[in-house]
Design a protein around this motif. Structure first.
Motif, PDB file in Angstrom:
ATOM      1  N   THR A  91       0.804  -1.219   0.000  1.00  0.00           N
ATOM      2  CA  THR A  91       0.000   0.000   0.000  1.00  0.00           C
ATOM      3  C   THR A  91       0.839   1.271   0.000  1.00  0.00           C
ATOM      4  O   THR A  91       0.292   2.369   0.033  1.00  0.00           O
ATOM      5  CB  THR A  91      -0.928   0.020   1.231  1.00  0.00           C
ATOM      6  OG1 THR A  91      -0.129  -0.090   2.421  1.00  0.00           O
ATOM      7  CG2 THR A  91      -1.925  -1.120   1.181  1.00  0.00           C
ATOM      8  N   TRP A 155      -9.974  -0.518  11.556  1.00  0.00           N
ATOM      9  CA  TRP A 155     -10.740  -1.634  11.006  1.00  0.00           C
ATOM     10  C   TRP A 155     -10.738  -2.806  11.979  1.00  0.00           C
ATOM     11  O   TRP A 155      -9.701  -3.176  12.523  1.00  0.00           O
ATOM     12  CB  TRP A 155     -10.163  -2.097   9.674  1.00  0.00           C
ATOM     13  CG  TRP A 155     -10.384  -1.168   8.537  1.00  0.00           C
ATOM     14  CD1 TRP A 155      -9.473  -0.328   7.972  1.00  0.00           C
ATOM     15  CD2 TRP A 155     -11.605  -0.989   7.808  1.00  0.00           C
ATOM     16  NE1 TRP A 155     -10.043   0.376   6.940  1.00  0.00           N
ATOM     17  CE2 TRP A 155     -11.349  -0.016   6.809  1.00  0.00           C
ATOM     18  CE3 TRP A 155     -12.875  -1.547   7.900  1.00  0.00           C
ATOM     19  CZ2 TRP A 155     -12.332   0.410   5.910  1.00  0.00           C
ATOM     20  CZ3 TRP A 155     -13.852  -1.126   6.998  1.00  0.00           C
ATOM     21  CH2 TRP A 155     -13.584  -0.170   6.021  1.00  0.00           C
ATOM     22  N   ALA A 187     -14.832  -4.794   9.141  1.00  0.00           N
ATOM     23  CA  ALA A 187     -14.458  -4.883   7.732  1.00  0.00           C
ATOM     24  C   ALA A 187     -15.473  -5.748   6.969  1.00  0.00           C
ATOM     25  O   ALA A 187     -16.214  -6.541   7.574  1.00  0.00           O
ATOM     26  CB  ALA A 187     -13.056  -5.479   7.607  1.00  0.00           C
ATOM     27  N   ILE A 191     -13.186  -9.975   2.754  1.00  0.00           N
ATOM     28  CA  ILE A 191     -11.746 -10.028   2.996  1.00  0.00           C
ATOM     29  C   ILE A 191     -11.282 -11.459   3.254  1.00  0.00           C
ATOM     30  O   ILE A 191     -10.093 -11.754   3.189  1.00  0.00           O
ATOM     31  CB  ILE A 191     -11.325  -9.130   4.177  1.00  0.00           C
ATOM     32  CG1 ILE A 191     -11.862  -9.667   5.503  1.00  0.00           C
ATOM     33  CG2 ILE A 191     -11.734  -7.692   3.936  1.00  0.00           C
ATOM     34  CD1 ILE A 191     -11.318  -8.950   6.731  1.00  0.00           C
ATOM     35  N   LEU A 210      -7.299  -6.551   1.968  1.00  0.00           N
ATOM     36  CA  LEU A 210      -6.902  -5.526   2.933  1.00  0.00           C
ATOM     37  C   LEU A 210      -6.235  -4.360   2.219  1.00  0.00           C
ATOM     38  O   LEU A 210      -6.414  -3.197   2.606  1.00  0.00           O
ATOM     39  CB  LEU A 210      -5.959  -6.121   3.978  1.00  0.00           C
ATOM     40  CG  LEU A 210      -6.543  -7.228   4.868  1.00  0.00           C
ATOM     41  CD1 LEU A 210      -5.497  -7.703   5.865  1.00  0.00           C
ATOM     42  CD2 LEU A 210      -7.791  -6.750   5.595  1.00  0.00           C
ATOM     43  N   LEU A 213      -8.834  -1.989   0.905  1.00  0.00           N
ATOM     44  CA  LEU A 213      -9.455  -1.149   1.939  1.00  0.00           C
ATOM     45  C   LEU A 213      -8.586   0.043   2.317  1.00  0.00           C
ATOM     46  O   LEU A 213      -9.072   1.006   2.924  1.00  0.00           O
ATOM     47  CB  LEU A 213      -9.742  -1.976   3.191  1.00  0.00           C
ATOM     48  CG  LEU A 213     -10.892  -2.975   3.117  1.00  0.00           C
ATOM     49  CD1 LEU A 213     -11.006  -3.736   4.433  1.00  0.00           C
ATOM     50  CD2 LEU A 213     -12.204  -2.260   2.803  1.00  0.00           C
ATOM     51  N   GLN A 218     -12.555   1.503  -2.123  1.00  0.00           N
ATOM     52  CA  GLN A 218     -13.152   0.432  -1.324  1.00  0.00           C
ATOM     53  C   GLN A 218     -13.416   0.886   0.115  1.00  0.00           C
ATOM     54  O   GLN A 218     -14.362   0.424   0.747  1.00  0.00           O
ATOM     55  CB  GLN A 218     -12.257  -0.807  -1.339  1.00  0.00           C
ATOM     56  CG  GLN A 218     -12.256  -1.553  -2.657  1.00  0.00           C
ATOM     57  CD  GLN A 218     -13.638  -2.053  -3.033  1.00  0.00           C
ATOM     58  OE1 GLN A 218     -14.491  -2.314  -2.184  1.00  0.00           O
ATOM     59  NE2 GLN A 218     -13.872  -2.183  -4.341  1.00  0.00           N
ATOM     60  N   ARG A 219     -12.586   1.785   0.621  1.00  0.00           N
ATOM     61  CA  ARG A 219     -12.851   2.304   1.964  1.00  0.00           C
ATOM     62  C   ARG A 219     -14.218   2.967   2.013  1.00  0.00           C
ATOM     63  O   ARG A 219     -15.032   2.684   2.908  1.00  0.00           O
ATOM     64  CB  ARG A 219     -11.769   3.304   2.364  1.00  0.00           C
ATOM     65  CG  ARG A 219     -12.018   3.970   3.718  1.00  0.00           C
ATOM     66  CD  ARG A 219     -11.026   5.088   3.991  1.00  0.00           C
ATOM     67  NE  ARG A 219     -11.332   5.768   5.234  1.00  0.00           N
ATOM     68  CZ  ARG A 219     -12.231   6.748   5.349  1.00  0.00           C
ATOM     69  NH1 ARG A 219     -12.905   7.149   4.273  1.00  0.00           N
ATOM     70  NH2 ARG A 219     -12.468   7.301   6.538  1.00  0.00           N
ATOM     71  N   ASN A 222     -17.308   0.680   2.080  1.00  0.00           N
ATOM     72  CA  ASN A 222     -17.446  -0.339   3.134  1.00  0.00           C
ATOM     73  C   ASN A 222     -17.307   0.239   4.544  1.00  0.00           C
ATOM     74  O   ASN A 222     -16.883  -0.449   5.464  1.00  0.00           O
ATOM     75  CB  ASN A 222     -16.369  -1.415   2.931  1.00  0.00           C
ATOM     76  CG  ASN A 222     -16.581  -2.215   1.662  1.00  0.00           C
ATOM     77  OD1 ASN A 222     -17.391  -3.133   1.615  1.00  0.00           O
ATOM     78  ND2 ASN A 222     -15.840  -1.851   0.618  1.00  0.00           N
ATOM     79  N   GLU A 240      -7.997   7.621   7.422  1.00  0.00           N
ATOM     80  CA  GLU A 240      -7.456   7.490   6.070  1.00  0.00           C
ATOM     81  C   GLU A 240      -5.936   7.581   6.044  1.00  0.00           C
ATOM     82  O   GLU A 240      -5.277   6.898   5.268  1.00  0.00           O
ATOM     83  CB  GLU A 240      -8.055   8.570   5.166  1.00  0.00           C
ATOM     84  CG  GLU A 240      -9.522   8.377   4.863  1.00  0.00           C
ATOM     85  CD  GLU A 240     -10.015   9.332   3.807  1.00  0.00           C
ATOM     86  OE1 GLU A 240      -9.830   9.038   2.603  1.00  0.00           O
ATOM     87  OE2 GLU A 240     -10.585  10.379   4.170  1.00  0.00           O
TER      88      GLU A 240
END
Length: 443
Positions: A91, A155, A187, A191, A210, A213, A218-219, A222, A240
Motif C-alpha cells: 500500500t 478496522w 471490515a 476479505i 486488505l 481497503l 473500497q474504503r 465499506n 485514512e
C-alpha cells in the motif's frame, strides 16, 4: 544514469567520463570538483519531529501510515507484524511498529511484566535499510509520557472473518497504554480467504482485500457503522492517513497458514530481513558458551538446536489419551537429529557434535531424559532477574536461529519461525517432529 550503477558525466572542456559504481558509494575527483555518487536511497522525512504529545501532530501530511496491535502471543505477533510490514509495502505506507505485549510471557505469573519495544527485540535500522523503506516505532511517533487521549478509527477484521467473534481482536491494552481511544469499524466479509459456509472457523483474510481497503474507493464503499470509543464516546470511520487493523496474524494470499509454504510473501519480502537486535544475538552467544562449557569470547562450534513445544499443547490432546502418549518421545527428536547430522555431513561436509535443546517443559524427570542423550540445556536460572522476563524466550529463539541444523515441533509457530530462519540465514538443515498420538512421527 544510463544503467544501474553507471553515470556518464561531461566536464566542460573535457572528454566524457563514465563512472561505474560498484559499492554503495564512490567519490570521483576531477580537476575542478569532487563528486560523490551514492547508491543508498535518501532517507525520507516521515515525522514532523521527535515524539510528540499527539500522534496526529507528528504525522507528515503528505505521508500515509499503517499499524496493527499485539495480542496473539509473542511469536504469532512477530508473524502478524511481518504481515503488516508486507501490507505496508503493497500500500506504499510507512509501518508504525507496536511494542510486544506479554500475553504468553505472563501466563502463570503474578508478577508485572512490562511491554518490550519492537526495536529492543529486532534490528529495526537494519530492517529499514534492507527493505529500503522507513520503519517507525510508536514511541517515536507519540511521547510515552503523553496523557493526551486521542480518538482513532480502525478496522475490525476479527469480526469480519467469523460470526462467532463478538468484538474486535484483543489488543492486550496496547492502544490504551498510548492513550489511543479506538472506534472500530467491522471490515467487509469479502476479505476472507475462504467464503464458503463451512469455513466460519477459518479466520484467514487476503492481502489483496486488505490492500483495497487502504485506498479511497473500497474504503468509502465499506464504512458501515463504527463502534463508540470507550473513553471519549466517539464514532469514527477508519482513519485514512493511518490505516489501522486490530490483528494481522491470519493473513495470506492463497491459503491458510502461508508461512508454512515456500512461496510465503511475508517471509520472502519481510521476514528474512528481520534480524535480532545485536544485543540479543550477543546474549545468545554468551548463553551458548555457558551451555557448552566454553571460555568467554571463545568461537562457537556448529550445533544442532531442538525446540520441543509441550506446555499448552496438552490442551490439543484428546482427553482420553495420556499426555505422554500424545506428545512425541525424545527418541523421535533424536532420530530427526541424526537425520540432520547425516545430511549436513553428506551435503556440506560439516560434522556436528553439539546439540542444544530448548523447551517450555518444566518437569525435572523429563529434563533428566534430555541429559541422558548428552544434549545441552540453556541455564536460565538467573536470566529473568538479570535481564527481564522476556529474555529467556528471546535468547532461546536467537539460539535456534543461529544453529546449522534445527529440529522443531510440528504445529508450533516458534518452531516454524526457527525453521525459516535456519534455512534462510544459515543454509541449514531442518526437520519437524509430528505428535498427537502414539507413533505419530514414525517413518
Amino acid at each position: 544514469m544510463s544503467n544501474a550503477g553507471r553515470l556518464e558525466w561531461t566536464v566542460p572542456g573535457a572528454e566524457r567520463v563514465t563512472i561505474t559504481v560498484e559499492g554503495p558509494q564512490v567519490t570521483v575527483h576531477a580537476p575542478t570538483a569532487t563528486v560523490t555518487i551514492s547508491s543508498e536511497p535518501k532517507e525520507s522525512v516521515v515525522l514532523n519531529g521527535p515524539p510528540a504529545d499527539t500522534f496526529l501532530g507528528n504525522l507528515r501530511p503528505e505521508a500515509k501510515y499503517i499499524t496493527t496491535w499485539p495480542g496473539t502471543g509473542f511469536t504469532n505477533d512477530v508473524m502478524s507484524f511481518m504481515n503488516m510490514i508486507y501490507l505496508a509495502i503493497l500500500t506504499e505506507r510507512v509501518p508504525i511498529m507496536p511494542f510486544f505485549a506479554p500475553s504468553h510471557i505472563a501466563l502463570g505469573s503474578s508478577d508485572y511484566i512490562p511491554d518490550i519495544d519492537f526495536g529492543q527485540v529486532f534490528d529495526a535500522p537494519r530492517l529499514a535499510k534492507s527493505l529500503r523503506i522507513p520503519v517507525l516505532e510508536w514511541w517515536q511517533v507519540k511521547d510515552r509520557n503523553s496523557t493526551t487521549v486521542e480518538p482513532l478509527g480502525c478496522w475490525n477484521v476479527w469480526q469480519a472473518v467469523s460470526p462467532n467473534h463478538y468484538e474486535h481482536h484483543p489488543t492486550r491494552g496496547s492502544p490504551e497504554r498510548m492513550n489511543l481511544d479506538i472506534s472500530w469499524t467491522i471490515a467487509p466479509k469479502w476479505i476472507k480467504v475462504y467464503n464458503d459456509e463451512n469455513a466460519d472457523d477459518e479466520y484467514h483474510m487476503k492481502f489483496s482485500a486488505l490492500m483495497a481497503l487502504a485506498f479511497p474507493e473500497q474504503r468509502s464503499h465499506n464504512l458501515g457503522t463504527p463502534s463508540t470509543s470507550p473513553l471519549l464516546g466517539m464514532s469514527l470511520p477508519p482513519n485514512e492517513q493511518l490505516f489501522c487493523l486490530d490483528s494481522m496474524y491470519w493473513t495470506s494470499n492463497l491459503e491458510a497458514h502461508e508461512f508454512e509454504h515456500d512461496y510465503s510473501t511475508a517471509w520472502r519480502f519481510v521476514g528474512k530481513y528481520l534480524h535480532w537486535n545485536p544485543r540479543i544475538e550477543e546474549l545468545a552467544r554468551v548463553y551458548l558458551r555457558g551451555a557448552f562449557g566454553l571460555a568467554p569470547g571463545a568461537p562457537l562450534p556448529h550445533y544442532i538446536a531442538i525446540h520441543v513445544r509441550r506446555g499448552d499443547f496438552a490442551d490439543w490432546c484428546p482427553r482420553t489419551m495420556p499426555v505422554d502418549e500424545c506428545f512425541a518421545p525424545l527418541s523421535a527428536y533424536a532420530r530427526r537429529v541424526e537425520e540432520v547430522r547425516e545430511e549436513l555431513q553428506r551435503a556440506r561436509g560439516i560434522e556436528v557434535q553439539r546439540v542444544v535443546l530448548t523447551s517450555d517443559e518444566t518437569n525435572a524427570t523429563w529434563w533428566e531424559g534430555v541429559a541422558a542423550y548428552g544434549w545441552h540445556r540453556i541455564d536460565h536460572s538467573t536470566t529473568v532477574a538479570t535481564h527481564s522476563a522476556w529474555h529467556p524466550v528471546l535468547i532461546d529463539a536467537a539460539i535456534q536461529s543461529a544453529s546449522i541444523g534445527f529440529v522443531g515441533t510440528d504445529l508450533s509457530t516458534v518452531s516454524l519461525m526457527a525453521d525459516l530462519r535456519v534455512k534462510t540465514w544459515q543454509d541449514g538443515e531442518v526437520r519437524s517432529v509430528k505428535w498427537g498420538k502414539l507413533g505419530a512421527d514414525d517413518h
